[in-house]
Design a protein around this motif. Structure first.
Motif, PDB file in Angstrom:
ATOM      1  N   LEU A  99       0.833  -1.200   0.000  1.00  0.00           N
ATOM      2  CA  LEU A  99       0.000   0.000   0.000  1.00  0.00           C
ATOM      3  C   LEU A  99       0.869   1.252   0.000  1.00  0.00           C
ATOM      4  N   ARG A 100       1.888   1.278   0.832  1.00  0.00           N
ATOM      5  CA  ARG A 100       2.782   2.440   0.912  1.00  0.00           C
ATOM      6  C   ARG A 100       3.465   2.687  -0.435  1.00  0.00           C
ATOM      7  N   GLN A 101       3.942   1.628  -1.067  1.00  0.00           N
ATOM      8  CA  GLN A 101       4.599   1.774  -2.368  1.00  0.00           C
ATOM      9  C   GLN A 101       3.634   2.322  -3.416  1.00  0.00           C
ATOM     10  N   LYS A 102       2.423   1.793  -3.447  1.00  0.00           N
ATOM     11  CA  LYS A 102       1.412   2.266  -4.409  1.00  0.00           C
ATOM     12  C   LYS A 102       1.062   3.718  -4.131  1.00  0.00           C
ATOM     13  N   TYR A 103       0.995   4.078  -2.854  1.00  0.00           N
ATOM     14  CA  TYR A 103       0.704   5.459  -2.472  1.00  0.00           C
ATOM     15  C   TYR A 103       1.790   6.400  -2.995  1.00  0.00           C
ATOM     16  N   TYR A 104       3.054   6.029  -2.785  1.00  0.00           N
ATOM     17  CA  TYR A 104       4.148   6.880  -3.250  1.00  0.00           C
ATOM     18  C   TYR A 104       4.147   7.006  -4.771  1.00  0.00           C
ATOM     19  N   GLU A 105       3.849   5.925  -5.467  1.00  0.00           N
ATOM     20  CA  GLU A 105       3.777   5.979  -6.933  1.00  0.00           C
ATOM     21  C   GLU A 105       2.697   6.963  -7.380  1.00  0.00           C
TER      22      GLU A 105
END
Length: 170
Positions: A20-26
């Protein structure tokens, strides 16, 4: 588009928080308003709206409680603020704890507060243990309203416990 679709994540009560964090940053980089500063105003406004939505989606999905409420809402379970009631059998179950709280408020002793917090943690742990398999096995393609209502009861009970803990600290 719901928040799960926004991040390209399969709807679930339990999420991989790192994913989730990675998708958020993207998504945050993709729609960051600074990247749209030289573009027409409509595109700047769109980027700003998307950025706001992305931030709200992340806050919602990264919080277990907010995620549960959100999943319930997108699956047709309504919440009417101020009129939601904790199931009566649960209130009976925590009656002894509420009596301890009243005693604590009349005579605040730290050891009694610790006992109250231990009891609340025990109840919370039991609630979590009882709902975990439903979270893991819930079928989002073939939704069962009865299961959704059980999850709503869980949500209301844990919110009630958190309110008690918060009131103890005040």
């Amino acid at each position: 588009m719901n928040y799960f679709e926004l991040f390209g994540i399969t709807p679930s009560f339990i999420l991989d928080e790192e994913e989730l964090r990675q998708k958020y940053y993207e998504k945050s980089r993709e729609y960051h308003p600074d990247r749209f500063g030289l573009l027409p105003q409509e595109e700047q406004i769109h980027a700003l709206k998307m950025s706001t939505t992305i931030n709200k989606a992340y806050r919602t999905l990264s919080s277990k409680r907010e995620r549960i409420k959100y999943v319930l809402e997108i699956n047709g379970i309504d919440f009417v603020e101020g009129s939601e009631k904790v199931p009566q059998e649960f209130l009976i179950e925590v009656m002894d704890i509420n009596e301890m709280i009243m005693e604590f408020k009349m005579d605040p002793q730290n050891d009694l507060k610790d006992d109250i917090l231990k009891q609340l943690k025990r109840v919370d742990d039991e609630l979590n243990e009882g709902i975990q398999s439903l979270f893991e096995e819930f079928n989002f393609q073939n939704k069962d309203e009865k299961q959704l209502l059980l999850i709503k009861d869980y949500y209301l009970k844990t919110k009630y416990i958190d309110r008690i803990v918060s009131n103890l600290d005040n």
